[in-house]
Design an enzyme around this catalytic site. Structure first.
Site, PDB file in Angstrom:
ATOM      1  N   GLY A 151       3.782  14.997   7.212  1.00 51.90           N
ATOM      2  CA  GLY A 151       3.946  13.767   6.454  1.00 51.90           C
ATOM      3  C   GLY A 151       5.024  13.917   5.393  1.00 51.90           C
ATOM      4  O   GLY A 151       5.180  14.989   4.796  1.00 51.90           O
ATOM      5  N   GLY A 208       5.559  11.100   3.075  1.00 49.60           N
ATOM      6  CA  GLY A 208       5.365  10.061   2.075  1.00 49.60           C
ATOM      7  C   GLY A 208       5.283  10.678   0.691  1.00 49.60           C
ATOM      8  O   GLY A 208       5.732  11.806   0.462  1.00 49.60           O
ATOM      9  N   ALA A 226       2.736  11.883  -0.986  1.00 54.11           N
ATOM     10  CA  ALA A 226       1.955  13.122  -1.025  1.00 54.11           C
ATOM     11  C   ALA A 226       2.643  14.239  -0.254  1.00 54.11           C
ATOM     12  O   ALA A 226       2.830  15.346  -0.763  1.00 54.11           O
ATOM     13  CB  ALA A 226       0.550  12.874  -0.475  1.00 54.11           C
ATOM     14  N   GLY A 227       3.023  13.964   0.992  1.00 53.18           N
ATOM     15  CA  GLY A 227       3.629  15.003   1.818  1.00 53.18           C
ATOM     16  C   GLY A 227       4.995  15.422   1.334  1.00 53.18           C
ATOM     17  O   GLY A 227       5.318  16.619   1.274  1.00 53.18           O
ATOM     18  N   HIS A 273      -7.226  -6.032   1.078  1.00 52.51           N
ATOM     19  CA  HIS A 273      -6.360  -6.468  -0.019  1.00 52.51           C
ATOM     20  C   HIS A 273      -6.399  -7.990  -0.111  1.00 52.51           C
ATOM     21  O   HIS A 273      -6.215  -8.680   0.883  1.00 52.51           O
ATOM     22  CB  HIS A 273      -4.928  -5.980   0.219  1.00 52.51           C
ATOM     23  CG  HIS A 273      -4.051  -6.046  -0.989  1.00 52.51           C
ATOM     24  ND1 HIS A 273      -3.685  -7.230  -1.576  1.00 52.51           N
ATOM     25  CD2 HIS A 273      -3.446  -5.075  -1.714  1.00 52.51           C
ATOM     26  CE1 HIS A 273      -2.899  -6.981  -2.616  1.00 52.51           C
ATOM     27  NE2 HIS A 273      -2.748  -5.675  -2.718  1.00 52.51           N
ATOM     28  N   ARG A 317      -9.971  -5.521  -6.152  1.00 52.05           N
ATOM     29  CA  ARG A 317      -9.592  -6.081  -4.859  1.00 52.05           C
ATOM     30  C   ARG A 317     -10.788  -6.469  -3.999  1.00 52.05           C
ATOM     31  O   ARG A 317     -10.749  -7.489  -3.305  1.00 52.05           O
ATOM     32  CB  ARG A 317      -8.710  -5.073  -4.108  1.00 52.05           C
ATOM     33  CG  ARG A 317      -7.356  -4.892  -4.747  1.00 52.05           C
ATOM     34  CD  ARG A 317      -6.563  -3.801  -4.076  1.00 52.05           C
ATOM     35  NE  ARG A 317      -5.201  -3.758  -4.618  1.00 52.05           N
ATOM     36  CZ  ARG A 317      -4.288  -2.872  -4.242  1.00 52.05           C
ATOM     37  NH1 ARG A 317      -4.599  -1.952  -3.341  1.00 52.05           N
ATOM     38  NH2 ARG A 317      -3.081  -2.901  -4.777  1.00 52.05           N
ATOM     39  N   HIS A 367      -5.850  -3.118   4.230  1.00 51.54           N
ATOM     40  CA  HIS A 367      -4.701  -2.548   3.540  1.00 51.54           C
ATOM     41  C   HIS A 367      -4.771  -1.033   3.393  1.00 51.54           C
ATOM     42  O   HIS A 367      -3.816  -0.341   3.701  1.00 51.54           O
ATOM     43  CB  HIS A 367      -4.589  -3.206   2.159  1.00 51.54           C
ATOM     44  CG  HIS A 367      -3.496  -2.674   1.299  1.00 51.54           C
ATOM     45  ND1 HIS A 367      -2.175  -2.694   1.689  1.00 51.54           N
ATOM     46  CD2 HIS A 367      -3.509  -2.109   0.064  1.00 51.54           C
ATOM     47  CE1 HIS A 367      -1.422  -2.177   0.738  1.00 51.54           C
ATOM     48  NE2 HIS A 367      -2.206  -1.798  -0.258  1.00 51.54           N
TER      49      HIS A 367
END
Length: 673
Positions: free
Chosen positions: A62, A64, A66-67, A288, A353, A437
Site C-alpha cells: 500500500g 496511501g 499509512a503505507g 457517510h 456521521r 464510505h
C-alpha cells in the site's frame, strides 16, 4: 484453535460460528497513567542498531497515507523497504480522494481543545467500542502529524495573518480540523509521496507499482513475505522479508456502490486472514451522510461530498410529503424541516456521521425524501419507487459570506457537484444521501499494530484499532499518518530486534506453497468459463449487503443475507465468466479475484452483525434502539472487540473476544442533543 464450544453461545448461533479463547493486547502497560503508556512502550521496546537496519528488509503493501508514510519512515530509518501498490503510481492511492480535513489537538482557535478532548470525542464518537489506549496515542501524536505535513510542504489553509486555519467537523464542538480547501487528502498524499520519492532516490525503498498482493507467506507461524501478480504481464512471484506491513485500505466496495475508488478491495487483508490473522469487527462499516444520491440502475460508483459542507450548509426536507417534488426555492421557510437542528440542538448539522445518516434515511422512509424517484427492493422483497435525497442548502451562508466567501472555502466541491448533476449549488440546494464510505473493522492488531500473526503489522484503514463502531470525520487521515509516520517506526523494532533471519529461498516450502496456491486460484477462475459477468455477481452481492447489512440490520434479515450469499458464492464458482489469460493485462481476472474474496468477507460481516445483538455507532440493530430511535448499546454483554479466526473453507469461523476496559473514560449513553 479451540474445539467447538457451544456453551456460552445464544441459541441458534452454533449454526454460524464457534467460540474460542479470549484475546488480549499485552503490549500496552495499563498500570501507568494513560498519558504515559506510549512513552513507556517506546522506552521498553527493543531497539535495532542503525548499522543492522541496513541488513533487514520490510515489505509494505500500500502507498496511501499509512503505507506511503510507513515506507518512507522505515526507509529513512535505514531499513530496506519493498513497497507495493496495484495502481500505476503511488499517488493514485485512495487517500487522495479525502476532501474535508485532518484532526489535531493544537487548539489554534483557543476554544478549549486538548489532547484529552480529542481522545474523549474519538472514543465517544466510536460509541465506546474502541480500545482507549490506541485512541489516546492517536490524539497525543496528532499535533506532530500537522508539523510533519507542514515540513514536507502540505499547503494547509491559513488565516489572514499566516497561521494555519481550522474548521469544525461532525461529532465535536471545537474547531480542530486542518484542511486544504476541499482536497486535503490529495495534498497530504502528495506530501507523503515526496517523502517516499526521496527514499526511492536514496535507494532505501524499492517501488513496485502495478503489483497486486494475492497471498501472504507464513513460515513457522511468522509472516515472512507475500506473493504478487504483475498486473501488466501476469507474472506471479514471491517476495520475502523479515516483516510485512499491510496498509491496503478498507473493504467498503463489498457493497458494490460506495464512495471508494473502483479498485479498492479486501484481498490483501482477506488473504492474511485466511493465513491466520484475526479479522476484527467486520460489521462496523460507516455510511457517510453527505454523498450525491444514486441516480440510476447502471451506476457503479458514488461520489462523496465533503462533510465540511455541513459547517455552513443546512440540511432539511419538506415538512409535508406532498411538497417533495416541488422546486426547493418555492418551499417557504415555514414548510421546511431542518431536522438535525430540531432533534440535536447542541450539535445541529454537525452530529456524527452515523446519526446524520440514519436520520436522513428516516426522513426518506417517512416519504419526505427529495429528488427523482428510484427503484429499490423493499423489506417485502418487492420493487418500489422511493425518493432518496435530502437538501443541503447554502442560501444562508451565501447571504452571510457572499458567493465569493463560500467559493473560497468550498469552490472545488461546488464545481464537482455541478459537473456531476448539472445543477448549480449556488442557485439550488444540493441533494445528498448516505452512502457506504469507510470501514472501522479490519485485521486485529495489538498496541504495536502487530496482528495475531507475528511479524505481520497492519496500518491505517486496514486495521480496526482506533475508531470503534463509528469514525468521526477527519480522523481517517489522522490515523493513517499516525500509524505510518510515528507508530510503526517505534514498534516494529521490538520485533525485528529478535527476528531478522533474512530472505527465504525460492524453494522454501512456505514460499512454494504460497505461490502454488495463487496459481491454482488463478487457473480455477479462468477454467470456470461460465455465463455471468464478474460485475453482475458483485452488484448482486452489493444489493444483498445494502439491504440486509446496510443502514439497519435485523436478525431475520442477516440470516437471510447469509443464506443468499452462500448461494451466490456457490454460483460464482460454477458460472462466472472470466475472459482472457493470466499472462496479460486482464482486468476481468483482477476483479474476479477481488469479488471472490468479497463473497467470503460479506458472509463474515453478516455473521458478526448477527452475533452483536446491540446497536452501536454505524451498526444499527432494529431490535436494539431507544424510544427515540437512537442506537441502544448493551455494555453488559457486548463490551468487547469481536476478533474472528478463519478455520478453513466451508468451516464455521471462530470468535475470540477482546474485553474492552475503560479506565480514563466513563462509559455513557451517547448523546448529541
Amino acid at each position: 484453535m479451540t474445539e467447538n464450544n457451544v456453551a456460552g453461545l445464544p441459541a441458534g448461533d452454533e449454526k454460524y460460528y464457534t467460540l474460542g479463547a479470549e484475546v488480549h493486547d499485552t503490549k500496552a502497560n495499563t498500570d501507568v497513567p494513560i498519558e504515559k503508556i506510549w512513552p513507556d512502550r517506546q522506552f521498553n521496546a527493543k531497539l535495532v542498531n542503525p548499522a543492522n537496519r541496513r541488513k533487514m528488509t520490510v515489505i509494505v503493501v500500500g502507498t496511501g497515507l499509512a503505507g506511503g508514510a510507513a515506507a518512507a519512515s522505515l526507509g529513512e530509518a535505514g531499513y530496506h523497504v519493498e513497497n507495493f501498490c496495484y495502481q500505476d503510481s503511488p499517488r493514485r492511492a485512495h487517500s487522495i480522494a479525502a476532501q474535508g480535513g485532518i484532526n489535531a489537538a493544537k487548539d489554534y482557535k483557543n476554544d478549549n481543545d486538548s489532547v484529552y478532548r480529542l481522545f474523549y470525542d474519538t472514543v465517544k464518537g466510536g460509541d465506546y467500542r474502541a480500545r482507549e489506549t490506541n485512541v489516546y496515542r492517536l490524539a497525543d501524536v496528532s499535533s506532530n502529524i500537522i508539523d510533519q505535513c507542514v515540513a514536507v510542504g502540505v499547503p494547509f489553509a491559513r488565516e489572514y495573518g499566516g497561521l494555519l486555519d481550522n474548521r469544525s467537523f461532525g461529532g465535536v464542538q471545537v474547531q480542530r480540523t486542518f484542511y486544504a480547501k476541499g482536497q486535503t487528502g490529495q495534498q497530504l498524499l502528495i506530501g507523503v509521496y515526496q517523502s517516499l520519492s526521496r527514499q526511492v532516490a536514496a535507494g532505501t525503498v524499492h517501488m513496485h507499482s502495478r503489483h497486486e498482493m494475492l497471498e501472504l507467506i507464513v513460515k513457522d507461524g511468522h509472516a515472512r513475505g507475500i506473493v504478487t501478480r504483475d498486473m501488466v504481464t501476469g507474472k506471479i512471484e514471491s517476495w520475502t522479508a523479515d516483516a510485512v506491513v499491510i496498509a491496503s485500505g478498507g473493504y467498503g466496495n463489498v457493497f458494490f456502490l460506495s464512495t471508494n475508488a473502483m479498485g479498492c478491495n479486501t484481498t490483501a487483508t482477506w488473504r492474511a486472514h485466511r493465513k491466520g490473522a484475526y479479522f476484527a469487527n467486520p460489521c462496523y462499516t460507516q455510511i457517510h451522510p453527505t454523498c450525491i444520491p444514486v441516480h440510476g440502475e447502471n451506476q457503479s460508483k458514488l461520489t462523496l461530498m465533503s462533510e465540511s459542507l455541513r459547517n455552513d450548509g443546512r440540511i432539511w426536507v419538506p415538512k409535508r410529503a406532498e411538497d417533495a417534488d416541488k422546486d426547493p426555492r418555492q418551499i417557504p421557510e415555514a414548510d421546511r424541516d431542518y431536522y438535525l437542528e430540531r432533534i440535536y440542538p447542541s450539535f445541529g448539522n454537525l452530529v456524527p456521521r452515523d446519526i446524520a445518516s440514519r436520520q436522513a434515511k428516516n426522513m426518506c422512509d417517512e416519504g419526505r425524501g427529495v429528488g427523482p424517484a428510484i427503484k429499490e427492493i423493499g423489506p417485502d422483497g418487492k420493487e418500489r419507487m422511493v425518493r432518496r435525497g435530502v437538501y443541503l442548502d447554502f442560501s444562508d451562508a451565501i447571504e452571510r459570506l457572499g458567493k465569493r466567501g463560500v467559493a473560497a472555502k468550498y469552490g472545488n466541491l461546488f464545481d464537482m457537484y455541478k459537473q456531476i448533476t448539472a445543477e448549480d449549488p449556488y442557485e439550488t440546494p444540493m441533494r445528498i444521501y448516505p452512502a457506504v464510505h469507510y470501514t472501522m473493522g479490519g485485521l486485529w492488531v495489538d498496541y504495536d499494530l502487530e496482528s495475531s500473526i507475528p511479524g505481520l503489522y497492519v496500518a491505517g484503514e486496514a486495521n480496526f484499532s482506533d475508531h470503534g463502531a463509528n469514525r468521526l470525520g477527519a480522523s481517517a487521515l489522522m490515523q493513517g499518518l499516525s500509524d505510518g509516520y510515528f507508530v510503526l517506526p517505534n514498534t516494529m523494532n521490538d520485533y525485528l530486534a529478535g527476528n531478522h533471519e533474512g530472505k527465504l529461498p525460492d524453494d522454501d516450502p512456505a514460499v512454494v506453497e504460497a505461490v502454488a496456491s495463487v496459481k491454482d486460484r488463478v487457473n480455477k477462475l479462468l477454467a470456470v468459463k461460465g455465463e455471468r459477468t464478474v460485475d453482475s455477481f458483485h452488484k448482486e452481492l452489493g444489493q444483498i449487503m445494502w439491504e440486509y447489512c446496510g443502514m439497519a440490520r435485523s436478525e431475520e434479515g442477516l440470516k437471510t443475507a447469509i443464506d443468499k450469499i452462500r448461494v451466490l458464492r456457490d454460483e460464482f464458482w460454477k458460472n462466472v465468466k472470466v475472459t482472457g489469460v493470466n499472462e496479460d493485462l486482464n482486468q476481468t481476472l483482477e476483479r474476479a479475484g477481488r469479488v471472490a474474496d468479497f463473497l467470503e468477507l460479506g458472509e463474515l460481516m453478516c455473521i458478526d452483525a448477527m452475533h452483536r445483538r446491540e446497536s452501536c455507532g454505524g451498526h444499527f440493530r432494529v431490535e436494539s434502539q431507544t424510544p427515540e430511535g437512537e442506537a441502544l448499546r448493551d455494555d453488559k454483554d457486548f463490551l468487547y472487540v469481536a476478533a474472528w479466526e478463519f478455520t478453513g473453507d466451508g468451516q464455521k469461523p471462530e470468535l475470540h473476544k477482546e474485553p474492552l476496559v475503560y479506565k480514563a473514560i466513563e462509559l455513557k449513553q451517547r448523546s448529541y442533543k
